[in-house]
Write a protein that holds these residues in place. Sequence first.
Motif, PDB file in Angstrom:
ATOM      1  N   ILE A  49      -2.781 -11.697   2.335  1.00  0.00           N
ATOM      2  CA  ILE A  49      -2.264 -11.092   1.110  1.00  0.00           C
ATOM      3  C   ILE A  49      -1.535  -9.781   1.411  1.00  0.00           C
ATOM      4  O   ILE A  49      -1.987  -8.979   2.219  1.00  0.00           O
ATOM      5  N   GLY A  73      -2.819  -7.880  -9.311  1.00  0.00           N
ATOM      6  CA  GLY A  73      -3.085  -8.914  -8.316  1.00  0.00           C
ATOM      7  C   GLY A  73      -2.405 -10.185  -8.803  1.00  0.00           C
ATOM      8  O   GLY A  73      -2.595 -10.567  -9.960  1.00  0.00           O
ATOM      9  N   ALA A 132      -7.247  -6.740  -4.056  1.00  0.00           N
ATOM     10  CA  ALA A 132      -6.871  -7.817  -3.131  1.00  0.00           C
ATOM     11  C   ALA A 132      -8.027  -8.788  -2.909  1.00  0.00           C
ATOM     12  O   ALA A 132      -7.838 -10.004  -2.880  1.00  0.00           O
ATOM     13  N   LYS A 165      -0.092 -11.509  -3.741  1.00  0.00           N
ATOM     14  CA  LYS A 165       0.131 -10.102  -3.451  1.00  0.00           C
ATOM     15  C   LYS A 165      -0.546  -9.164  -4.435  1.00  0.00           C
ATOM     16  O   LYS A 165      -0.949  -9.565  -5.527  1.00  0.00           O
ATOM     17  N   VAL A 166      -0.648  -7.909  -4.007  1.00  0.00           N
ATOM     18  CA  VAL A 166      -1.154  -6.833  -4.855  1.00  0.00           C
ATOM     19  C   VAL A 166      -0.115  -5.741  -4.836  1.00  0.00           C
ATOM     20  O   VAL A 166       0.293  -5.290  -3.758  1.00  0.00           O
ATOM     21  N   THR A 203      -8.215 -10.979  -5.877  1.00  0.00           N
ATOM     22  CA  THR A 203      -7.071 -11.897  -5.908  1.00  0.00           C
ATOM     23  C   THR A 203      -7.294 -13.063  -4.937  1.00  0.00           C
ATOM     24  O   THR A 203      -7.010 -14.223  -5.256  1.00  0.00           O
ATOM     25  N   ILE A 208      -0.525  -6.207   0.452  1.00  0.00           N
ATOM     26  CA  ILE A 208      -1.204  -5.231  -0.401  1.00  0.00           C
ATOM     27  C   ILE A 208      -0.441  -3.909  -0.471  1.00  0.00           C
ATOM     28  O   ILE A 208      -0.159  -3.296   0.553  1.00  0.00           O
TER      29      ILE A 208
END
Lengths: 341, 341
Positions: A243, A270, A223, A277-278, A226, A245
């Motif tokens: 983000i 990622g 994350a 998003k992850v 990313t 995760i």
Amino acid sequence: MRLALVGFGVVAQAFTKIIAERRQEILKRHGLNPRIVAVIDQGGYTVNPKGLVLERLLQDKASKSTVTEEQFKNHDLQAKISLVKEIEADVVVETTPTNLKDGQPGLSYLEKALAGKKHVITTNKGPLALSLPALMELAEYNGVELRFSGTVGGGTPILEFGKRCLVSDKLLSATGILNGTTNFILTRMEKDGMIFDEALAKAQKLGYAEADPSLDIDGFDTACKTVIIANWLFNRRVTLRDIKITGIRNVDLKQVKDANTKGRAVKLLGIVDSALKVEPKEVSRDDPLCVEDTLNAVKFQTEYAGEEIIIGRGAGGMETASAVLRDLIAIRERMAEEIMA
Amino acid sequence: MRLALVGFGVVAQAFTKIIAERRQEILKRHGLNPRIVAVIDQGGYTVNPKGLVLERLLQDKASKSTVTEEQFKNHDLQAKISLVKEIEADVVVETTPTNLKDGQPGLSYLEKALAGKKHVITTNKGPLALSLPALMELAEYNGVELRFSGTVGGGTPILEFGKRCLVSDKLLSATGILNGTTNFILTRMEKDGMIFDEALAKAQKLGYAEADPSLDIDGFDTACKTVIIANWLFNRRVTLRDIKITGIRNVDLKQVKDANTKGRAVKLLGIVDSALKVEPKEVSRDDPLCVEDTLNAVKFQTEYAGEEIIIGRGAGGMETASAVLRDLIAIRERMAEEIMA
């Protein structure tokens, strides 16, 4: 060029070795003569405006676990942080360990260095993931560079590729396998039929995962990277709070096997597109993104040239140190341009 | 910036479309205002020092197969070559077809443009493969840039990656799948069990291979690109005469199947290490270099960061046009630096 090193662990030592070994070549190829005028480590600091002796720094660290001489032993963090602001140096190289709670002490070091009008190179993902938009603004306000190649891809120039090589194209999205530890675990589950806990234990045994593996397996490391990609290459002013995760702790062997029978592999990705998003997702084995073991890979979708993929080792002291040198050369070029302007 | 286009085929038209569509953005992001002041094509030429109307160029080409107005119809090659030397332009963009026998007419255009102190961008591998060391010298002597991103990897910035991203590292070797047509043929032999002739016929049917496919399947196209990589990234002053070339004409289905049972694939590789050669070799399926169909891939071995691989489409009009724009931006940056110096 005068450098102050904050943190003197694996990466900073490897960086010191590279400049000790390649001094002549770096001067000849890049007009760059790096002089380390200060090193701050856990024991305190050592300073010499004329330049510290690199071999001595490495020897002291190896023999005494610190570069600090007796008279400079100082465990007061505030004193060290003040030193970073006030020291006469052109560039601060910050390589302290990542802390995702509050980014400290790295964040304070970075802020003071930038406020003190010093260019900054960091390999520390914590402060960037938590405050990259603010740090970029601070750098711009003070007219200095903030560089962090080594935070994504280790020595593999993923950020540089996106910024410099795709300059004439339009970046539409990025999808990456950005964490070697989780990729190793997922690969072992797939290839050796290990359950998650076994694969994690193996990663820990081989030194790929920490005793507390949460940073990797819960997706935080991916994350961070990313978020850095989103800021640096997509001009998104986002932090770790923006983000979504999902890590790999709940990926089970059945899921990995089911994917395998369909010619696919589960990978922790990622993703920067309309979302940020992850998450673990299935990737086709035929997709060049689908790399194994500890390799990292990023696929850029571009408007004109289609998909472009870059693959390499994602970590390692020497690898990351080469990224620090790359950043230093970029800063040198920027300084040369300003002198001419 | 004033551009003269020599050749107005697929790539030059795509390039013209990009600058027509993205004029504002290119100006804003790169301070670059490209003005096409001349176009030379097979019918003759058209010139306007104030800048030709791009939409008109594209329409004329589509409707009349030439951009040339009646009064400028001229099939005399010498007259066109003289025009290139004498025209008031900053950059010549040369995109005439590749000729590996003597590099003509591209080679003469490039020489005259450089001698006339114009920066040059070319997508034409012929003159480079035959005379790159001499052309680089000519450019240096005249204080101008010679750029050719689009010759290797189409839109995928393989040369740029090697030069700009690996700047802090040491390049040890390069191994590449550099020709989409042969990679397509070998992939179809492996996946569909086609014999060589069937796979070649399919490539021709899909428009991937020419009616005379020798340039691709006998390894010459791969060899040109390997020579360019050797000169540009490894400072080797070599030409097509210095490279050992084996194509894929003699690769049979048995060889491909045998490799497959060992988890390997036969690929036509261009290799720059202590040797310089093109030959079909087995590559492990687990190697990220092992891409399929028309994809291209290059693996760089570096001293500090280990293996780094870049993958993308190796051809295409729009893709290659984006490489021309990348070169133009690089030249713009160089001009800006010189003005400041």
